[in-house]
Design a protein around this motif. Structure first.
Motif, PDB file in Angstrom:
ATOM      1  N   LEU A  39       0.825  -1.204   0.000  1.00 23.56           N
ATOM      2  CA  LEU A  39       0.000   0.000   0.000  1.00 23.56           C
ATOM      3  C   LEU A  39       0.862   1.257   0.000  1.00 23.56           C
ATOM      4  O   LEU A  39       0.560   2.222  -0.723  1.00 23.56           O
ATOM      5  CB  LEU A  39      -0.932  -0.008   1.210  1.00 23.56           C
ATOM      6  CG  LEU A  39      -1.850   1.224   1.360  1.00 23.56           C
ATOM      7  CD1 LEU A  39      -2.752   1.361   0.135  1.00 23.56           C
ATOM      8  CD2 LEU A  39      -2.685   1.118   2.635  1.00 23.56           C
ATOM      9  N   ILE A  40       1.922   1.268   0.781  1.00 26.27           N
ATOM     10  CA  ILE A  40       2.807   2.444   0.819  1.00 26.27           C
ATOM     11  C   ILE A  40       3.441   2.676  -0.544  1.00 26.27           C
ATOM     12  O   ILE A  40       3.547   3.809  -1.028  1.00 26.27           O
ATOM     13  CB  ILE A  40       3.878   2.258   1.909  1.00 26.27           C
ATOM     14  CG1 ILE A  40       3.220   2.309   3.301  1.00 26.27           C
ATOM     15  CG2 ILE A  40       4.949   3.343   1.802  1.00 26.27           C
ATOM     16  CD1 ILE A  40       4.156   1.977   4.440  1.00 26.27           C
ATOM     17  N   VAL A  41       3.862   1.595  -1.186  1.00 24.20           N
ATOM     18  CA  VAL A  41       4.445   1.729  -2.532  1.00 24.20           C
ATOM     19  C   VAL A  41       3.409   2.269  -3.513  1.00 24.20           C
ATOM     20  O   VAL A  41       3.697   3.152  -4.331  1.00 24.20           O
ATOM     21  CB  VAL A  41       4.992   0.364  -3.009  1.00 24.20           C
ATOM     22  CG1 VAL A  41       5.431   0.449  -4.469  1.00 24.20           C
ATOM     23  CG2 VAL A  41       6.157  -0.074  -2.135  1.00 24.20           C
ATOM     24  N   VAL A  42       2.184   1.755  -3.425  1.00 26.39           N
ATOM     25  CA  VAL A  42       1.112   2.212  -4.322  1.00 26.39           C
ATOM     26  C   VAL A  42       0.796   3.681  -4.084  1.00 26.39           C
ATOM     27  O   VAL A  42       0.645   4.466  -5.035  1.00 26.39           O
ATOM     28  CB  VAL A  42      -0.149   1.345  -4.134  1.00 26.39           C
ATOM     29  CG1 VAL A  42      -1.333   1.942  -4.893  1.00 26.39           C
ATOM     30  CG2 VAL A  42       0.106  -0.076  -4.603  1.00 26.39           C
ATOM     31  N   LEU A  43       0.694   4.090  -2.816  1.00 26.21           N
ATOM     32  CA  LEU A  43       0.375   5.478  -2.506  1.00 26.21           C
ATOM     33  C   LEU A  43       1.466   6.419  -3.009  1.00 26.21           C
ATOM     34  O   LEU A  43       1.173   7.470  -3.600  1.00 26.21           O
ATOM     35  CB  LEU A  43       0.186   5.655  -1.002  1.00 26.21           C
ATOM     36  CG  LEU A  43      -1.024   4.954  -0.373  1.00 26.21           C
ATOM     37  CD1 LEU A  43      -1.067   5.201   1.131  1.00 26.21           C
ATOM     38  CD2 LEU A  43      -2.319   5.413  -1.018  1.00 26.21           C
ATOM     39  N   ALA A  44       2.724   6.061  -2.775  1.00 27.05           N
ATOM     40  CA  ALA A  44       3.835   6.911  -3.212  1.00 27.05           C
ATOM     41  C   ALA A  44       3.877   6.998  -4.740  1.00 27.05           C
ATOM     42  O   ALA A  44       4.045   8.081  -5.317  1.00 27.05           O
ATOM     43  CB  ALA A  44       5.150   6.371  -2.669  1.00 27.05           C
ATOM     44  N   THR A  45       3.692   5.857  -5.398  1.00 33.23           N
ATOM     45  CA  THR A  45       3.722   5.846  -6.861  1.00 33.23           C
ATOM     46  C   THR A  45       2.557   6.632  -7.443  1.00 33.23           C
ATOM     47  O   THR A  45       2.720   7.381  -8.414  1.00 33.23           O
ATOM     48  CB  THR A  45       3.683   4.396  -7.381  1.00 33.23           C
ATOM     49  OG1 THR A  45       4.762   3.655  -6.813  1.00 33.23           O
ATOM     50  CG2 THR A  45       3.799   4.365  -8.898  1.00 33.23           C
ATOM     51  N   ALA A  46       1.378   6.471  -6.841  1.00 31.40           N
ATOM     52  CA  ALA A  46       0.203   7.189  -7.330  1.00 31.40           C
ATOM     53  C   ALA A  46       0.366   8.693  -7.156  1.00 31.40           C
ATOM     54  O   ALA A  46      -0.022   9.478  -8.034  1.00 31.40           O
ATOM     55  CB  ALA A  46      -1.052   6.711  -6.606  1.00 31.40           C
ATOM     56  N   PHE A  47       0.966   9.109  -6.051  1.00 34.88           N
ATOM     57  CA  PHE A  47       1.167  10.542  -5.813  1.00 34.88           C
ATOM     58  C   PHE A  47       2.128  11.131  -6.843  1.00 34.88           C
ATOM     59  O   PHE A  47       1.873  12.206  -7.413  1.00 34.88           O
ATOM     60  CB  PHE A  47       1.700  10.771  -4.397  1.00 34.88           C
ATOM     61  CG  PHE A  47       1.975  12.219  -4.091  1.00 34.88           C
ATOM     62  CD1 PHE A  47       0.936  13.080  -3.793  1.00 34.88           C
ATOM     63  CD2 PHE A  47       3.269  12.718  -4.109  1.00 34.88           C
ATOM     64  CE1 PHE A  47       1.182  14.423  -3.513  1.00 34.88           C
ATOM     65  CE2 PHE A  47       3.527  14.048  -3.837  1.00 34.88           C
ATOM     66  CZ  PHE A  47       2.471  14.907  -3.535  1.00 34.88           C
TER      67      PHE A  47
END
Length: 412
Positions: free
Chosen positions: A80-88
């Protein structure tokens, strides 16, 4: 024949220049980050999502010893942290729309996070209390709320909400002690996204209306007769084509007499430019303000056979446009079907000495579905700037008769 065609084309272009010329429109090749400034809303949504992630991760740490097997939950949080950072980061550079494949991948990764989190807490039989990464993943849709259509965001959020509700009903024995926390957790997962969609839609609607108002306001300073804003790009195209053709003949790249195909192109350009020139001498600023406005065009009908609206001065134009806009804009906010009919003219002779060298132009504004007591007070102030007026109402309709005095163009 060919020389006559070129002469006519050059003459029409010269006339166009005298009327005002065509504006060359330059379009930026650089994509905007987000349409209508919604990028700033996206930044705020990202901050809210980040705060929610910190909050959820804190609960995950406090529940570490409670998990029968914390590994799936840990993997869920790392993903989830990777997804959030990538999405941002992606939302900052991708432009004003997220590609379909990126959005599909984003949803698939969020679904994986939810599944891993549910697997980790399944044996605890209390989804609402122990779910952490899955609730944050549901709220992560806020990151792309400005980059996809509202319907897509709502469908994705609804699917996640239904999935979490199904897991709660299957896994958690509902009692009076835990039903509240189950519903609260479900609401925290779905409601922020729904509210975010409503905020973005409201903001876009507000900005579009204000942009439309600014665009229409520019017609107030237009000449008595002029081409509209929507014709500028077409005129620029025709002007450029005529200029290139005349330049080719002048430099010898195209020999005289013109070949039939080239002569036909020149004649067509001259005809189109002449038609725009004729329209520019017939259509007034008020006609263009109404027809080129998305808001006014749907509800306002103009009758001005003598093109007398062009005689109004800048203050009278601004007052008339403001009055019509306020009547229609109030309808748009309430989603009511109302119409406004504006009749200008015919000219009435003036006899008082006080109005020498003036023409009296009657203007009648007739509305349907606009009670007098619901008219904004600023509307009357705007009408007063046009001239003396009297109003009446019948069958929930408002009729305003304005006595407008304008300068006699024969004296100018």
């Amino acid at each position: 024949m060919s020389e006559n065609t070129l002469g006519l084309l050059a003459e029409v272009r010269a006339s166009r220049s005298l009327v005002g010329g065509a504006r060359r429109l330059v379009r930026s090749d650089t994509p905007h980050r987000a349409s209508l400034g919604t990028a700033f809303i996206g930044i705020g949504a990202s901050l809210v999502c980040g705060i929610r992630a910190i909050y959820g991760f804190g609960w995950f740490v406090s529940y570490w010893s409670t998990y029968p097997n914390p590994v799936p939950a840990l993997i869920a949080w790392v993903l989830l942290i990777v997804v959030l950072a990538t999405a941002f980061v992606t939302a900052s550079v991708v432009g004003d729309r997220l590609p379909d494949w990126m959005f599909a991948l984003f949803l698939a990764l969020l679904a994986t996070v939810i599944v891993l989190d549910v697997v980790a807490i399944w044996d605890l039989h209390d989804v609402g209390r122990y779910a952490t990464a899955s609730l944050t993943a549901a709220m992560a849709l806020l990151l792309v709320i400005t980059l996809r259509r509202p319907s897509e965001i709502l469908v994705a959020s609804g699917a996640i909400g239904v999935g979490l509700l199904a897991v709660i009903l299957v896994n958690t024995p509902l009692t009076t002690d835990n039903v509240t926390i189950q519903l609260t957790s479900l609401a925290f997962a779905v409601l922020p996204v729904v509210l975010g969609v409503l905020i973005v839609r409201g903001f876009r609607s507000m900005v579009q209306i204000e942009l439309d108002r600014v665009l229409v306001q520019s017609t107030v300073s237009a000449p008595r007769f002029a081409v509209g804003m929507l014709a500028s790009e077409e005129l620029a195209r025709l002007d450029l084509a005529a200029e290139e053709l005349l330049d080719s003949v002048a430099t010898g790249r195209i020999a005289l007499p013109l070949r039939p195909k080239t002569a036909s192109v020149a004649a067509s350009l001259a005809t189109e430019l002449r038609l725009h020139l004729i329209e520019g001498r017939r259509e007034t600023w008020l006609y263009h303000a109404i027809t080129e406005s998305e808001l006014l065009g749907r509800s306002v009908t103009l009758t001005d056979k003598g093109s007398l609206a062009g005689l109004l001065d800048a203050n009278q134009r601004d007052g008339l446009l403001a009055a019509v806009w306020l009547l229609v804009n109030d309808n748009a906010k309430k989603n009511l079907a109302r119409t406004v009919q504006v009749n200008v003219g015919p000219i009435v002779a003036t006899t008082p000495v006080a109005h020498a060298h003036k023409l009296r132009v009657p203007i009648v504004i007739t509305t349907t579905g606009v009670p007098r007591n619901r008219v904004d007070p600023s509307t009357w102030d705007a009408i007063r700037r046009v001239g003396r007026y009297s109003d009446s109402s019948q069958n929930a309709s408002l009729r305003v008769e304005i006595e407008c005095f304008v300068d006699n163009p024969a004296d100018l």
